[in-house]
Design a protein around this motif. Structure first.
Motif, PDB file in Angstrom:
ATOM      1  N   ALA A 162       0.802  -1.218   0.000  1.00  0.00           N
ATOM      2  CA  ALA A 162       0.000   0.000   0.000  1.00  0.00           C
ATOM      3  C   ALA A 162       0.837   1.271   0.000  1.00  0.00           C
ATOM      4  O   ALA A 162       0.341   2.335  -0.377  1.00  0.00           O
ATOM      5  CB  ALA A 162      -0.946   0.007   1.203  1.00  0.00           C
ATOM      6  N   ASP A 239      -8.172   7.115   2.842  1.00  0.00           N
ATOM      7  CA  ASP A 239      -7.131   6.253   2.278  1.00  0.00           C
ATOM      8  C   ASP A 239      -5.865   7.061   1.998  1.00  0.00           C
ATOM      9  O   ASP A 239      -4.747   6.561   2.194  1.00  0.00           O
ATOM     10  CB  ASP A 239      -7.623   5.579   0.989  1.00  0.00           C
ATOM     11  CG  ASP A 239      -8.632   4.480   1.257  1.00  0.00           C
ATOM     12  OD1 ASP A 239      -8.763   4.053   2.422  1.00  0.00           O
ATOM     13  OD2 ASP A 239      -9.297   4.049   0.297  1.00  0.00           O
ATOM     14  N   LYS A 244      -2.552   4.806   1.626  1.00  0.00           N
ATOM     15  CA  LYS A 244      -2.898   3.589   0.901  1.00  0.00           C
ATOM     16  C   LYS A 244      -2.866   3.850  -0.600  1.00  0.00           C
ATOM     17  O   LYS A 244      -3.546   4.733  -1.111  1.00  0.00           O
ATOM     18  CB  LYS A 244      -4.299   3.100   1.294  1.00  0.00           C
ATOM     19  CG  LYS A 244      -4.400   2.508   2.683  1.00  0.00           C
ATOM     20  CD  LYS A 244      -5.804   1.992   2.929  1.00  0.00           C
ATOM     21  CE  LYS A 244      -5.955   1.386   4.311  1.00  0.00           C
ATOM     22  NZ  LYS A 244      -7.347   0.935   4.563  1.00  0.00           N
TER      23      LYS A 244
END
Length: 333
Positions: A162, A239, A244
């Motif tokens: 990620a 995110d 990520k």
């Protein structure tokens, strides 16, 4: 189609058609999440289980079993198993991601603590295995235990992938198949297995769940950059703040010039995020049209799910499951 036509109605029709089974699943969940000696277990579990989730994964199991003519009691056990596995992973995920909100409510780790979330998640995993063994079906046990292992593997892969700009779309798909689609495909597959369905139908159910789960996660990742917090229960940019590398960013990195790549390296790999960085990231996604490209990928997987359903006998439930493909992607139309 309006959002009501594409989203609410198929989901509501399925819930209504499965109402008796869903009531049985909910009753079983409440019974099995109880603990005589550790009252925090039902407290933490109820906070998440009763938070208004759509029970999408359990409904996939119930619908698949009914479509294949199952008349026994164990599809209820399997649907509860699927929900327990899902809930356990959410508890663990929120600890790993240091999340403060889920489904528009404070997370369990925020209300209690990380230790409680992890240990209650472990308890739910144990309960899920108790439930699946009660079916006395080794193939079902194999499918769901494999799914549990695949989910954990996907989450661990995401830890390293990620925040690595070398992460490709293929690795992203591997992560998504692990952490999300594995449970969707297991949920549909065990419904066919417990019903004793023919192998081609079981394969079609698995293919449907796999594609539906991938579409579901891609949409979720897309909404992180263009969603409505009130509708999704997530803050826009979560995110990004958690560094990520999801599909819209992976596509943007692949098209980035040197200056853009330096920006992604700073905010994702190094975690040096400053005021205005989220807005700049969204501008880069729009510059390279990667939000639309991601949307097209989600629509493609939804179409794959619909196609898988076509090999199954025509029925009202098949229509509802086909319409669930629209339900998953309608949020981005």
């Amino acid at each position: 189609m309006s959002l009501d036509d594409a989203v609410a109605k198929p989901h509501e029709r399925l819930a209504k058609a499965l109402a008796v089974d869903l009531d049985a699943v909910n009753a079983l969940i409440r019974t099995r999440m109880a603990s005589e000696h550790a009252p925090r277990i039902p407290e933490v579990t109820a906070h998440l289980v009763e938070a208004g989730g759509k029970r999408l994964r359990p409904m996939l199991t119930l619908a698949a079993a009914r479509m294949c003519g199952y008349a026994g009691p164990y599809h209820v056990h399997l649907a509860a198993t699927v929900e327990f596995i899902h809930t356990a992973t959410l508890l663990h995920d929120d600890v790993v991601d240091e999340s403060g909100q889920r489904r528009g409510r404070p997370t369990a780790n925020l209300l209690w603590d990380n230790k409680s979330s992890v240990l209650v998640g472990d308890y739910l995993f144990a309960r899920s295995f108790q439930l699946m063994t009660e079916t006395d079906n080794m193939r079902v046990l194999s499918i769901l235990s494999d799914a549990a292992a695949t989910i954990a593997e996907g989450e661990v892969l995401q830890l390293t992938a990620a925040q690595d700009l070398r992460t490709s779309e293929a690795i992203y798909l591997q992560v998504v198949r692990g952490k999300t689609a594995a449970l969707f495909s297991a949920a549909t597959k065990v419904g066919g297995v417990i019903a004793g369905a023919e192998e081609d139908r079981i394969a079609a159910l698995h293919a449907y769940g796999d594609a539906l789960g991938i579409a579901f996660q891609i949409v979720d990742d897309l909404l992180d950059y263009q969603g409505d917090t009130k509708a999704t229960g997530k803050n826009v940019g979560d995110d990004f703040r958690e560094r990520k590398l999801t599909l819209p960013v992976i596509k943007a990195v692949a098209l980035a010039d040197a200056e853009e790549r330096a920006f992604w390296k700073r905010v994702i790999e190094k975690g040096d995020q400053r005021d205005g960085d989220l807005e700049h990231a969204i501008a880069l996604l729009n510059r390279h049209d990667t939000l639309e490209a991601t949307r097209q990928d989600a629509l493609g997987w939804a179409e794959t799910a619909r196609a898988a359903m076509q090999s199954l006998p025509e029925s009202e439930l098949r229509t509802m499951l086909t319409d669930l493909s629209d339900y998953v992607v309608a949020r981005i139309n």
